[in-house]
Motif scaffolding. Structure first.
Motif, PDB file in Angstrom:
ATOM      1  N   LEU A 212       0.878  -1.177   0.000  1.00 28.04           N
ATOM      2  CA  LEU A 212       0.000   0.000   0.000  1.00 28.04           C
ATOM      3  C   LEU A 212       0.908   1.217   0.000  1.00 28.04           C
ATOM      4  O   LEU A 212       1.537   1.546   1.000  1.00 28.04           O
ATOM      5  N   ALA A 213       1.016   1.844  -1.161  1.00 26.03           N
ATOM      6  CA  ALA A 213       1.899   3.000  -1.314  1.00 26.03           C
ATOM      7  C   ALA A 213       1.110   4.279  -1.105  1.00 26.03           C
ATOM      8  O   ALA A 213       0.020   4.429  -1.653  1.00 26.03           O
ATOM      9  N   ASP A 214       1.669   5.170  -0.309  1.00 29.74           N
ATOM     10  CA  ASP A 214       0.926   6.389   0.044  1.00 29.74           C
ATOM     11  C   ASP A 214       1.841   7.589  -0.127  1.00 29.74           C
ATOM     12  O   ASP A 214       2.662   7.907   0.748  1.00 29.74           O
ATOM     13  N   TYR A 215       1.703   8.254  -1.267  1.00 28.41           N
ATOM     14  CA  TYR A 215       2.521   9.437  -1.512  1.00 28.41           C
ATOM     15  C   TYR A 215       1.753  10.678  -1.080  1.00 28.41           C
ATOM     16  O   TYR A 215       0.621  10.910  -1.514  1.00 28.41           O
ATOM     17  N   ASN A 216       2.353  11.443  -0.225  1.00 32.39           N
ATOM     18  CA  ASN A 216       1.766  12.692   0.242  1.00 32.39           C
ATOM     19  C   ASN A 216       2.480  13.846  -0.436  1.00 32.39           C
ATOM     20  O   ASN A 216       3.617  14.167  -0.079  1.00 32.39           O
ATOM     21  N   PRO A 217       1.852  14.457  -1.450  1.00 32.83           N
ATOM     22  CA  PRO A 217       2.557  15.482  -2.211  1.00 32.83           C
ATOM     23  C   PRO A 217       2.866  16.730  -1.392  1.00 32.83           C
ATOM     24  O   PRO A 217       3.888  17.374  -1.602  1.00 32.83           O
ATOM     25  N   GLY A 218       2.004  17.045  -0.428  1.00 34.52           N
ATOM     26  CA  GLY A 218       2.249  18.234   0.397  1.00 34.52           C
ATOM     27  C   GLY A 218       3.557  18.112   1.156  1.00 34.52           C
ATOM     28  O   GLY A 218       4.346  19.047   1.238  1.00 34.52           O
ATOM     29  N   ALA A 219       3.785  16.955   1.729  1.00 29.97           N
ATOM     30  CA  ALA A 219       5.010  16.751   2.500  1.00 29.97           C
ATOM     31  C   ALA A 219       6.152  16.241   1.637  1.00 29.97           C
ATOM     32  O   ALA A 219       7.285  16.160   2.103  1.00 29.97           O
ATOM     33  N   GLY A 220       5.833  15.873   0.413  1.00 28.07           N
ATOM     34  CA  GLY A 220       6.852  15.267  -0.442  1.00 28.07           C
ATOM     35  C   GLY A 220       7.316  13.931   0.108  1.00 28.07           C
ATOM     36  O   GLY A 220       8.430  13.485  -0.138  1.00 28.07           O
ATOM     37  N   LYS A 221       6.450  13.307   0.864  1.00 29.17           N
ATOM     38  CA  LYS A 221       6.838  12.069   1.558  1.00 29.17           C
ATOM     39  C   LYS A 221       6.106  10.862   1.005  1.00 29.17           C
ATOM     40  O   LYS A 221       4.902  10.916   0.742  1.00 29.17           O
ATOM     41  N   LEU A 222       6.851   9.795   0.868  1.00 33.90           N
ATOM     42  CA  LEU A 222       6.287   8.528   0.418  1.00 33.90           C
ATOM     43  C   LEU A 222       6.320   7.543   1.572  1.00 33.90           C
ATOM     44  O   LEU A 222       7.381   7.265   2.130  1.00 33.90           O
ATOM     45  N   THR A 223       5.146   7.056   1.955  1.00 37.84           N
ATOM     46  CA  THR A 223       5.065   6.014   2.979  1.00 37.84           C
ATOM     47  C   THR A 223       4.572   4.750   2.298  1.00 37.84           C
ATOM     48  O   THR A 223       3.547   4.765   1.631  1.00 37.84           O
ATOM     49  N   VAL A 224       5.293   3.682   2.455  1.00 37.37           N
ATOM     50  CA  VAL A 224       4.887   2.424   1.833  1.00 37.37           C
ATOM     51  C   VAL A 224       4.653   1.380   2.921  1.00 37.37           C
ATOM     52  O   VAL A 224       5.574   1.023   3.648  1.00 37.37           O
ATOM     53  N   HIS A 225       3.403   0.958   3.038  1.00 36.60           N
ATOM     54  CA  HIS A 225       3.073  -0.155   3.916  1.00 36.60           C
ATOM     55  C   HIS A 225       3.224  -1.412   3.078  1.00 36.60           C
ATOM     56  O   HIS A 225       2.677  -1.486   1.977  1.00 36.60           O
ATOM     57  N   MET A 226       3.974  -2.352   3.599  1.00 31.71           N
ATOM     58  CA  MET A 226       4.321  -3.458   2.719  1.00 31.71           C
ATOM     59  C   MET A 226       4.587  -4.717   3.517  1.00 31.71           C
ATOM     60  O   MET A 226       5.138  -4.648   4.618  1.00 31.71           O
ATOM     61  N   SER A 227       4.201  -5.827   2.965  1.00 30.07           N
ATOM     62  CA  SER A 227       4.532  -7.105   3.597  1.00 30.07           C
ATOM     63  C   SER A 227       5.907  -7.491   3.076  1.00 30.07           C
ATOM     64  O   SER A 227       6.037  -8.072   2.011  1.00 30.07           O
ATOM     65  N   THR A 228       6.957  -7.114   3.830  1.00 35.13           N
ATOM     66  CA  THR A 228       8.314  -7.302   3.351  1.00 35.13           C
ATOM     67  C   THR A 228       9.231  -7.739   4.473  1.00 35.13           C
ATOM     68  O   THR A 228       8.924  -7.568   5.646  1.00 35.13           O
ATOM     69  N   GLN A 229      10.352  -8.284   4.120  1.00 43.00           N
ATOM     70  CA  GLN A 229      11.341  -8.710   5.101  1.00 43.00           C
ATOM     71  C   GLN A 229      12.382  -7.629   5.358  1.00 43.00           C
ATOM     72  O   GLN A 229      13.072  -7.678   6.376  1.00 43.00           O
ATOM     73  N   ALA A 230      12.544  -6.702   4.435  1.00 45.03           N
ATOM     74  CA  ALA A 230      13.678  -5.774   4.511  1.00 45.03           C
ATOM     75  C   ALA A 230      13.239  -4.344   4.235  1.00 45.03           C
ATOM     76  O   ALA A 230      13.482  -3.816   3.148  1.00 45.03           O
ATOM     77  N   PRO A 231      12.615  -3.700   5.210  1.00 48.79           N
ATOM     78  CA  PRO A 231      12.089  -2.339   4.981  1.00 48.79           C
ATOM     79  C   PRO A 231      13.161  -1.339   4.555  1.00 48.79           C
ATOM     80  O   PRO A 231      12.896  -0.521   3.675  1.00 48.79           O
ATOM     81  N   HIS A 232      14.359  -1.393   5.166  1.00 47.05           N
ATOM     82  CA  HIS A 232      15.370  -0.403   4.805  1.00 47.05           C
ATOM     83  C   HIS A 232      15.852  -0.612   3.377  1.00 47.05           C
ATOM     84  O   HIS A 232      16.103   0.342   2.649  1.00 47.05           O
TER      85      HIS A 232
END
Lengths: 792, 161, 286
Positions: A212-232
């Motif tokens: 679930l990718a969530d780009y917030n253009p106001g903040a210029g920030k991308l938050t990605v909720h993801m089922s993953t093993q390696a977030p960094h």
């Protein structure tokens, strides 16, 4: 900052190390209150579905979205050329894998499709159902091309080259030559040869890949909720390919419904989803449904191996091997699809003491689904080969297979030891473990039983599999080759004025018990009850930079960091307490969340009181005392590239010689993974891993036709192990700690999967050999077994 | 033209009345419309069992039941049977035995185990495995789950250990 | 995958149901338990315009038993059938077969009539009703008719149901004295589709087999009787040599096509193993 503990972590009274402490987060999961990525709903969230290629290899002549665009609920439809402007392609190569070559891979196919299942068009709509409705209205004109689907002929001159700019379909090749293999075979008392096939299969995580990718253009920030093993790692990749500053990307991965390596790779549909969120300036969710999982999740372990083994004087003296593996049309990014073959070359013969080894490994590109690291990368093939050879050699040399192993295993006093493959072992326990399993299973008793039952036409078999496992990898695995994959991991531990302890770490939890293990170590190192410890994982915003979970590194690497951080925090606490109590720090101790007199044990102040003083009443502290109740430590193995573990597995089964059906009667594992932090969690990892390996041995196979289509891409036709057919598994341990860390813990998450296929394979051949049957491939289906017996 | 239908049902003892498209599965309805995300989706063809819920007292596949078919029905999900305390012994046994790792199959396993113990309060291990044969778990290899169901059964029938 | 959109109707009476089915023709599908239909919709293998949910038709429910006949309503769920003492007593073949069908959650929804009407070639019940010489009751606007099970299964997923018709019940002759049933199948895992299944029904006169039906599922597009093998066994006592002979003649009737899970040769071979094992067990059960 002083470490005041006179006893080691293992000696401390009330240490949690070695105890089967229950995991802190499981109650929530048992109540149906998990936080899996698909459970998250965000405002204005849209859904994406992908139109995927029905062809293994085809040119894309045109894409007509005019009807689809008008479909109800559609927000946007994007194809390859447009997507490429928002998401740059990637190439799955690393410099330390010399000669590895691969072509750029795009989020959506551009100009040509190269595997059945490759995403071609992305449809974003209000609901998943509406996105699929629209996708069904898209018309793509394909020009089918000859597919490359046979790894044996992938390098023939007449076979189409998938990426002309690469010159051929050879992604990677490597050779190893140690000792004098030809002389060893010339001098051998007995030689055995095998040609073995390992069926391509896949992970089938019950929770599909979800993002679930969530780009917030106001903040210029991308938050990605993801089922993953390696977030960094994913944070870096999303930033690199979308152009967003990496420091403005946050990846969050809370509950993950199984990963096993499937969720550590870069997938084009995930990348497209992220790019779409940026393009549309709103959250976009993608869930790979089961049908598309089968043709898009990485596959693994598609190998054909020709191998020979020499025995002289009752011992193994040489192994020679030719390993051919057919991956997909790309080496997967960023970890590469050469690692599995590389591991096979590195690990074959691993448990045994012999000096002559020659091997060639080739990785070829094909028009099948992409293939990459999956639990126990390469190990099941390496030990499938090794242990099949050992049993064959025993038959050729007229020896009991246990005896040949006993004679050939690296002796327990031979360490440090460098194998013919070049890998170095710090300290293992092959001999001790082997004797232990023979006793545990009553090997002689089973042989007697086998002989008796044979007389009444019941065919049972014993399969042995000795193995080693790569764990706790250093930067030599990936980082050295240019990958932005962290081999070091850290834990930040803080004491709050509540008296509570919180640990934040870069390794992640997918159910193996990472959070429990970190809590156990921190609690023991500091001196608090485990109920007072909370662990935060899976959020790049709030955890120290780290590598996530892979190659069985969580307990060994982050665990060591937790120990170091806990001890340092303990030292800081005692320094403050000493200053407050006007005594020496080494006269104090921390027990049960309180500072106590080290000698008498009488309580001087609780950690809560100490915390409140530090934060709220700093005026009470003596001059010059500047307490730091937040401590971070990182750890990375340095001396040895990996912490190897060893184990041995045994399978006892019955083959119904009329039907070919196999009944698993019993299964044993003796595992040496160094210091065992939580025995229950370790054993459960082994059990789950063994059953996964049994799946590969008997059931799991991605079946492709000559056109490159996967024919069994449903859960009804791709068979995974279910409860009735699986055995109870008995496990015992030997503990040889690694000296590289204070904790001495190595990894164990993949051990079960590494050895189980070999044990089952050998047991089947042990059962049917007396009938003149022999299998040379897995999965060993009933039909394969009956064919081996000449009955069909 | 509005393709949706009105349905009225109870979910975990609470009445729910709303409109829903005929094609919407019961598990999607529970997850998206009612907000109960404890029931999970794993395959949408009825094989993996992750979507198992209770409909009119019997366990069913939430992915092979349409929400419209649940009109007038009584539905219980993991959240409801957990909050009511009905499966407390099973949950306790699962936690103690680490019969869940990632937790994705767990709600369905618990509901299926509860159905088993209602039908057969003292199942043998093979009977437990047989009843759970339609619930896929990739993490545990099943042994811990069988152990947990066995020990919960003992506790529930008071036969100790 | 999510299904393509469809409409939904739940008729309260059979007449209403007939009207809907006739009115929509090929655009309509009958929804009973949905355990076979919904997976195909979820995979978009099928996209009917309307589902006609017949679950409100109470006339299709219930199991009843008299001296001669066991009547099983089409909407009887597999679980209900499995729990029925009447079925266990009067038609043990069905009781033997039902535990092989999928898993408890599927059996709670899947229906007996649905299984027969769907006629999956590997399904257990079609083979069983042929072995038991059941009569299938079919209702339509023009009335009710009865079709012998052996005449009901025409081809791959093709039955004798005409447009606008619904299968309403099966009538199974009650187990007579001296009759025994046997059932077994080979499937890769418990609950999977059968690679080959055998529904056997025979009358034993002492050790001698008088009447015998050997009906296989999973080896043809519809349930298949192995008449050549039946002829060899009938009139004799079960013995290993006899079974071997019967097995050798299976290929006269069974001409399976290979599929993803087994080649033709494998299906034929396993059918032979089933023949030997099922008949041996039935002989021993005297």
């Amino acid at each position: 900052m002083t470490d005041k503990s006179p006893l080691s972590i293992h000696d401390l009274p009330n240490s949690y190390i070695g105890r089967s402490v229950p995991r802190p987060n499981t109650r929530r999961l048992a109540e149906g209150r998990g936080a899996f990525t698909d459970d998250i709903t965000l405002a204005r969230m849209a859904h994406v579905a992908f139109l995927r290629s029905p062809y293994a290899h085809a040119g894309i002549r045109s894409i007509d979205i005019s009807r689809a665009e008008k479909s109800p609920g559609v927000i946007r439809i994007v194809a390859g050329e447009e997507m490429a402007r928002h998401c740059t392609p990637w190439v799955g190569v690393l410099t330390h894998l010399k000669g590895l070559k691969s072509a750029p891979q795009y989020a959506l196919a551009v100009g040509r499709v190269r595997w059945q299942g490759e995403p071609v068009v992305a449809v974003v709509a209000q609901t998943r159902a509406e996105a699929e409705d629209a996708a069904a209205l898209i018309e793509v004109a394909y020009e089918p091309l000859a597919p490359v689907v046979d790894m044996e002929t992938a390098l023939d001159a007449s076979t189409p080259v998938l990426h002309p700019e690469l010159g051929d379909n050879l992604a990677f090749e490597r050779t190893v030559d140690a000792g004098d293999v030809d002389a060893a075979f010339a001098e051998a008392d007995a030689v055995a040869e095998e040609v073995l096939h390992f069926g391509r299969h896949t992970g089938v995580t019950l929770e599909p890949r979800t993002i679930l990718a969530d780009y917030n253009p106001g903040a210029g920030k991308l938050t990605v909720h993801m089922s993953t093993q390696a977030p960094h790692m994913m944070k870096n990749i999303f930033a690199t390919h979308t152009g967003i500053d990496e420091d403005d990307v946050r990846v969050v991965s809370k509950d993950v419904g199984g990963s096993f390596g499937i969720k550590i790779h870069t997938y084009p549909d995930d990348m497209a989803t992220v790019a779409l969120s940026v393009m549309l300036k709103r959250p976009v969710k993608f869930v790979a449904d089961r049908l598309e999982s089968f043709v898009s999740d990485i596959h693994a372990r598609d190998h054909r191996v020709k191998a020979k083994i020499a025995v002289r004087g009752g011992r193994i003296t040489a192994i020679e091997m030719d390993d051919l593996t057919g991956i997909g049309p790309y080496s997967v990014y960023p970890r590469t699809s050469a690692v599995e073959c590389n591991q096979v070359l590195n690990l074959v013969g691993g448990p045994y003491d012999f000096a002559n080894y020659r091997a060639v490994g080739r990785v070829v590109l094909q028009n099948k689904n992409i293939m990459c690291q999956y639990r126990a990368v390469g190990h099941p093939v390496a030990f499938g080969v090794t242990e099949a050879l050992v049993d064959s050699a025993a038959r050729a040399a007229n020896m009991d297979p246990a005896e040949l192993r006993r004679n050939s295993l690296v002796p327990d006093d031979a360490y440090p030891y460098t194998a013919a493959t070049g890998i170095r072992f710090e300290g293992l326990s092959h001999q001790k473990s082997f004797e232990k399993i023979l006793k545990l299973m009553d090997y002689q008793g089973l042989r007697a039983k086998q002989a008796t039952l044979r007389e009444s036409g019941v065919y049972r078999g014993i399969g042995l599999a000795a193995m080693i496992e790569v764990t706790n990898p250093s930067p030599m695995f990936y980082g050295v080759g240019g990958a932005h994959i962290s081999a070091r991991d850290g834990v930040t531990i803080r004491l709050d004025p509540t008296g509570g302890v919180t640990c934040a770490t870069g390794v992640t939890e997918q159910g193996q018990g990472t959070e429990a293990v970190i809590a156990q170590i921190a609690a023991s190192a500091i001196g608090v009850p485990i109920e007072k410890v909370r662990v935060v994982t899976g959020d790049t915003e709030t955890t120290p930079y780290g590598g996530g979970t892979w190659a069985s590194r969580g307990a060994g690497i982050a665990g060591e960091a937790a120990l170091q951080a806990g001890r340092a925090l303990r030292g800081n606490i005692l320094d403050v307490a000493a200053a407050m109590l006007q005594t020496e720090a080494d006269r104090l101790d921390i027990r049960n969340a309180a500072v106590v007199d080290a000698d008498s044990g009488s309580e001087r102040m609780t950690l809560a009181d100490l915390g409140k003083t530090v934060y709220f009443r700093g005026n009470e502290l003596p001059d010059g005392v500047s307490p730091e109740l937040v401590v971070t430590r990182h750890y990375s193995p340095r001396q040895f590239p990996f912490a190897f573990t060893n184990g041995v597995q045994a399978c006892w089964l019955e083959v119904d010689a009329d039907s070919g059906f196999v009944r698993l009667l019993d299964f044993w594992v003796v595992e040496d993974c160094g210091t065992v932090i939580n025995p229950q969690l370790v054993d459960e990892q082994i059990r789950g891993g063994v059953v996964q390996g049994i799946g590969a041995a008997l059931y799991e196979h991605c079946i492709y036709d000559d056109e490159g289509n996967m024919r069994n891409a449903t859960m009804a036709d791709y068979l995974v192990p279910m409860a009735v057919e699986m055995p109870d598994i008995t496990i015992e341990h030997v503990e040889t700690p690694t000296a590289e860390s204070v904790l001495g813990a190595k990894g164990v998450g993949e051990a079960g999967t590494a050895g189980a296929p070999a044990a089952v394979f050998n047991a089947i051949n042990d059962a049917i050999g007396v009938l003149g049957g022999k299998i040379t491939a897995i999965p060993a289906t009933p039909e394969l077994i009956l064919k081996a017996l000449g009955k069909v | 033209m509005d393709p949706s239908r009105e349905i009225s049902l109870t979910v975990n003892g609470e009445p729910v009345t709303t409109r829903v498209e005929p094609r919407k599965s019961l598990v999607d309805f529970l997850r998206e419309d009612v907000g109960l995300t404890g029931s999970h989706v794993g395959c949408e063809h009825g094989v993996c069992g992750a979507c198992t819920i209770r409909l009119n007292g019997a366990i069913v596949r939430g992915c092979l039941t349409l929400a419209v078919q649940a009109d007038g029905a009584e539905v219980w999900t993991i959240e409801g049977v957990s909050d009511s305390g009905e499966i407390a012994a099973l949950q306790k046994a699962f936690l103690e035995r680490n019969a869940l790792q990632c937790g994705y199959c767990t709600p369905a396993m618990l509901l299926t185990a509860a159905a088993l113990l209602k039908e057969n309060p003292t199942p043998t291990r093979p009977e437990i495995r047989e009843y759970l044969s339609g619930n896929y778990c990739r993490c545990t290899g099943y042994q811990a789950i069988v152990d947990a169901v066995e020990s919960a059964a003992s506790e529930m029938t008071g036969t100790g250990s | 995958m999510k299904p393509a959109p469809f409409d939904y109707a739940k008729p309260a009476t059979l007449e209403e149901a007939f009207g809907l089915l006739e009115g929509h023709g090929d655009d309509a599908q009958v929804l009973a338990g949905g355990q076979s239909l919904l997976p195909t919709l979820n995979m978009r293998l099928s996209a009917p315009a309307i589902l006609v949910d017949i679950s409100a038709l109470d006339a299709l429910r219930g199991i009843s038993l008299d001296n001669e006949m066991l009547r099983i309503g089409a909407l009887t769920s597999h679980s209900e059938l499995q729990a029925s003492e009447d079925v266990a007593r009067a038609a043990p073949l069905l009781a033997l077969a039902v535990s092989h069908i999928a898993h408890p959650a599927i059996r709670n929804r899947g229906t007996f009539g649905g299984s027969l009407a769907h006629a999956d070639p590997a399904a257990e019940f079609p083979a069983c009703v042929v072995a038991l010489d059941a009569g299938l009751e079919i209702a339509g606007r023009s009335g009710t008719r009865k079709v012998a099970a052996v005449d009901f299964f025409h081809g791959l997923y093709e039955t004798g149901l005409g447009p606008g018709e619904i299968l309403t019940a099966a009538e199974v002759p009650v187990l007579q004295k001296g009759f025994r049933s046997g059932f077994s199948e080979f499937a890769r895992r418990t609950g999977d589709f059968a690679i080959s299944a055998l529904a056997a029904h025979a009358q034993f006169d002492g050790d001698t087999v008088r009447e015998l039906r050997l009906v296989f599922a999973g080896v043809d597009i519809r349930p298949l009787r192995a008449t050549a093998a039946e002829k060899i066994v009938t009139g004799n006592a079960i013995a290993p040599e006899l079974l071997a002979e019967a097995r050798a003649r299976l290929g006269d009737d069974l001409r399976p096509t290979g599929d993803l899970h087994a080649s033709a040769a494998m299906k034929l071979h396993l059918s032979g193993v089933l023949l030997e094992r099922v008949l041996s067990e039935m002989a021993g059960a005297g």
